[in-house]
Design a protein around this motif. Structure first.
Motif, PDB file in Angstrom:
ATOM      1  N   ASP A 139     -10.064   4.895  16.503  1.00 35.53           N
ATOM      2  CA  ASP A 139      -9.229   5.820  15.745  1.00 35.53           C
ATOM      3  C   ASP A 139      -7.750   5.646  16.084  1.00 35.53           C
ATOM      4  O   ASP A 139      -7.055   6.595  16.423  1.00 35.53           O
ATOM      5  N   ARG A 140      -7.286   4.403  16.009  1.00 35.86           N
ATOM      6  CA  ARG A 140      -5.889   4.079  16.297  1.00 35.86           C
ATOM      7  C   ARG A 140      -5.260   3.362  15.107  1.00 35.86           C
ATOM      8  O   ARG A 140      -5.934   2.621  14.392  1.00 35.86           O
ATOM      9  N   THR A 141      -3.977   3.573  14.945  1.00 32.48           N
ATOM     10  CA  THR A 141      -3.190   2.914  13.912  1.00 32.48           C
ATOM     11  C   THR A 141      -2.704   1.572  14.452  1.00 32.48           C
ATOM     12  O   THR A 141      -2.150   1.511  15.547  1.00 32.48           O
ATOM     13  N   VAL A 142      -2.927   0.511  13.698  1.00 28.87           N
ATOM     14  CA  VAL A 142      -2.475  -0.824  14.104  1.00 28.87           C
ATOM     15  C   VAL A 142      -0.959  -0.911  13.930  1.00 28.87           C
ATOM     16  O   VAL A 142      -0.411  -0.470  12.919  1.00 28.87           O
ATOM     17  N   LEU A 143      -0.306  -1.493  14.916  1.00 32.80           N
ATOM     18  CA  LEU A 143       1.131  -1.739  14.885  1.00 32.80           C
ATOM     19  C   LEU A 143       1.331  -3.238  15.069  1.00 32.80           C
ATOM     20  O   LEU A 143       0.910  -3.804  16.086  1.00 32.80           O
ATOM     21  N   THR A 144       1.974  -3.884  14.085  1.00 34.12           N
ATOM     22  CA  THR A 144       2.038  -5.340  14.085  1.00 34.12           C
ATOM     23  C   THR A 144       3.305  -5.867  13.424  1.00 34.12           C
ATOM     24  O   THR A 144       3.902  -5.191  12.590  1.00 34.12           O
ATOM     25  N   LEU A 145       3.673  -7.082  13.798  1.00 33.80           N
ATOM     26  CA  LEU A 145       4.723  -7.824  13.105  1.00 33.80           C
ATOM     27  C   LEU A 145       4.103  -8.776  12.082  1.00 33.80           C
ATOM     28  O   LEU A 145       4.808  -9.383  11.285  1.00 33.80           O
ATOM     29  N   ASN A 146       2.792  -8.884  12.098  1.00 34.41           N
ATOM     30  CA  ASN A 146       2.050  -9.810  11.246  1.00 34.41           C
ATOM     31  C   ASN A 146       1.827  -9.154   9.873  1.00 34.41           C
ATOM     32  O   ASN A 146       0.734  -8.712   9.536  1.00 34.41           O
ATOM     33  N   ARG A 147       2.883  -9.121   9.101  1.00 33.27           N
ATOM     34  CA  ARG A 147       2.861  -8.385   7.835  1.00 33.27           C
ATOM     35  C   ARG A 147       1.866  -8.976   6.834  1.00 33.27           C
ATOM     36  O   ARG A 147       1.051  -8.251   6.269  1.00 33.27           O
ATOM     37  N   TYR A 148       1.942 -10.249   6.612  1.00 35.14           N
ATOM     38  CA  TYR A 148       1.134 -10.876   5.563  1.00 35.14           C
ATOM     39  C   TYR A 148      -0.369 -10.610   5.754  1.00 35.14           C
ATOM     40  O   TYR A 148      -1.049 -10.148   4.844  1.00 35.14           O
ATOM     41  N   ASP A 149      -0.874 -10.910   6.953  1.00 38.33           N
ATOM     42  CA  ASP A 149      -2.314 -10.784   7.187  1.00 38.33           C
ATOM     43  C   ASP A 149      -2.796  -9.336   7.172  1.00 38.33           C
ATOM     44  O   ASP A 149      -3.883  -9.039   6.677  1.00 38.33           O
ATOM     45  N   PHE A 150      -1.982  -8.424   7.704  1.00 39.31           N
ATOM     46  CA  PHE A 150      -2.441  -7.039   7.750  1.00 39.31           C
ATOM     47  C   PHE A 150      -2.271  -6.310   6.424  1.00 39.31           C
ATOM     48  O   PHE A 150      -3.035  -5.383   6.126  1.00 39.31           O
ATOM     49  N   VAL A 151      -1.346  -6.742   5.589  1.00 36.98           N
ATOM     50  CA  VAL A 151      -1.288  -6.199   4.222  1.00 36.98           C
ATOM     51  C   VAL A 151      -2.548  -6.633   3.483  1.00 36.98           C
ATOM     52  O   VAL A 151      -3.181  -5.843   2.778  1.00 36.98           O
ATOM     53  N   ARG A 152      -2.944  -7.883   3.678  1.00 37.59           N
ATOM     54  CA  ARG A 152      -4.182  -8.394   3.067  1.00 37.59           C
ATOM     55  C   ARG A 152      -5.391  -7.617   3.569  1.00 37.59           C
ATOM     56  O   ARG A 152      -6.240  -7.187   2.773  1.00 37.59           O
ATOM     57  N   LEU A 153      -5.452  -7.378   4.886  1.00 35.10           N
ATOM     58  CA  LEU A 153      -6.583  -6.629   5.442  1.00 35.10           C
ATOM     59  C   LEU A 153      -6.615  -5.192   4.930  1.00 35.10           C
ATOM     60  O   LEU A 153      -7.694  -4.641   4.682  1.00 35.10           O
ATOM     61  N   HIS A 154      -5.457  -4.593   4.757  1.00 31.59           N
ATOM     62  CA  HIS A 154      -5.394  -3.232   4.201  1.00 31.59           C
ATOM     63  C   HIS A 154      -6.014  -3.202   2.806  1.00 31.59           C
ATOM     64  O   HIS A 154      -6.754  -2.274   2.475  1.00 31.59           O
ATOM     65  N   ARG A 155      -5.737  -4.211   2.020  1.00 33.77           N
ATOM     66  CA  ARG A 155      -6.300  -4.271   0.662  1.00 33.77           C
ATOM     67  C   ARG A 155      -7.817  -4.486   0.691  1.00 33.77           C
ATOM     68  O   ARG A 155      -8.541  -3.934  -0.134  1.00 33.77           O
ATOM     69  N   LEU A 156      -8.275  -5.295   1.654  1.00 30.40           N
ATOM     70  CA  LEU A 156      -9.711  -5.587   1.752  1.00 30.40           C
ATOM     71  C   LEU A 156     -10.502  -4.454   2.392  1.00 30.40           C
ATOM     72  O   LEU A 156     -11.672  -4.249   2.070  1.00 30.40           O
ATOM     73  N   GLN A 157      -9.879  -3.765   3.344  1.00 29.30           N
ATOM     74  CA  GLN A 157     -10.570  -2.710   4.088  1.00 29.30           C
ATOM     75  C   GLN A 157      -9.636  -1.501   4.220  1.00 29.30           C
ATOM     76  O   GLN A 157      -9.040  -1.269   5.266  1.00 29.30           O
ATOM     77  N   PRO A 158      -9.506  -0.702   3.166  1.00 29.90           N
ATOM     78  CA  PRO A 158      -8.549   0.404   3.185  1.00 29.90           C
ATOM     79  C   PRO A 158      -8.989   1.606   4.016  1.00 29.90           C
ATOM     80  O   PRO A 158      -8.201   2.535   4.215  1.00 29.90           O
ATOM     81  N   ASP A 159     -10.203   1.588   4.526  1.00 29.32           N
ATOM     82  CA  ASP A 159     -10.697   2.723   5.320  1.00 29.32           C
ATOM     83  C   ASP A 159     -10.384   2.480   6.802  1.00 29.32           C
ATOM     84  O   ASP A 159     -11.178   1.910   7.542  1.00 29.32           O
ATOM     85  N   HIS A 160      -9.195   2.908   7.222  1.00 32.69           N
ATOM     86  CA  HIS A 160      -8.738   2.718   8.600  1.00 32.69           C
ATOM     87  C   HIS A 160      -7.834   3.883   8.983  1.00 32.69           C
ATOM     88  O   HIS A 160      -7.508   4.735   8.156  1.00 32.69           O
ATOM     89  N   ALA A 161      -7.391   3.906  10.225  1.00 33.67           N
ATOM     90  CA  ALA A 161      -6.538   5.005  10.727  1.00 33.67           C
ATOM     91  C   ALA A 161      -5.055   4.731  10.478  1.00 33.67           C
ATOM     92  O   ALA A 161      -4.203   5.446  10.986  1.00 33.67           O
ATOM     93  N   GLY A 162      -4.758   3.708   9.702  1.00 35.14           N
ATOM     94  CA  GLY A 162      -3.384   3.366   9.373  1.00 35.14           C
ATOM     95  C   GLY A 162      -3.013   1.994   9.893  1.00 35.14           C
ATOM     96  O   GLY A 162      -3.549   1.534  10.904  1.00 35.14           O
ATOM     97  N   ILE A 163      -2.103   1.364   9.165  1.00 31.72           N
ATOM     98  CA  ILE A 163      -1.551   0.076   9.571  1.00 31.72           C
ATOM     99  C   ILE A 163      -0.046   0.165   9.375  1.00 31.72           C
ATOM    100  O   ILE A 163       0.425   0.558   8.299  1.00 31.72           O
TER     101      ILE A 163
END
Length: 114
Positions: free
Chosen positions: A51-75
């Protein structure tokens, strides 16, 4: 206060400053997951399970992951900023304006210099 999970490339100085601002920050190193070749999918999976929000500089991959798996605690995806204090403040401001980060993708962009 937000529960954050910083991936391996996220600047340590920024995560430390966010802690002093009152956020619960767990780095991939502190979680014992560093230097293991952890995939972005595994980073998100760990964050979801804890139950943690991901904090990253890896914008491209995590925007893609957000679209594929939108059920998360935030990115939170950030543009790298050599001014670590400014980056920490911008992240803090961005997350403090949200009632909940659940299922959200937050973009923290470095201000342009004139």
């Amino acid at each position: 206060m937000v529960r954050l999970y910083c991936d391996e490339q996220f600047p340590r100085e920024v995560s430390e400053q966010l802690q002093t601002m009152g956020h619960d920050v767990l780095t991939i190193q502190a979680a014992g997951n560093a230097n293991l070749g952890t995939s972005d999918e595994a980073v998100l999976e760990f964050a979801v399970a804890n139950d943690r929000t991901v904090l990253t500089l890896n914008r491209y991959d995590f925007v893609r992951l957000h679209r594929l798996q939108p059920d998360h605690a935030g990115i939170i995806v950030c543009t790298n900023d050599s001014d670590r204090n400014r980056l920490a403040r911008r992240i803090h401001e961005a997350i403090c304006t949200e009632a909940s980060l659940s299922k959200k993708l937050i973009r923290v962009i470095r201000p342009s210099t004139s």
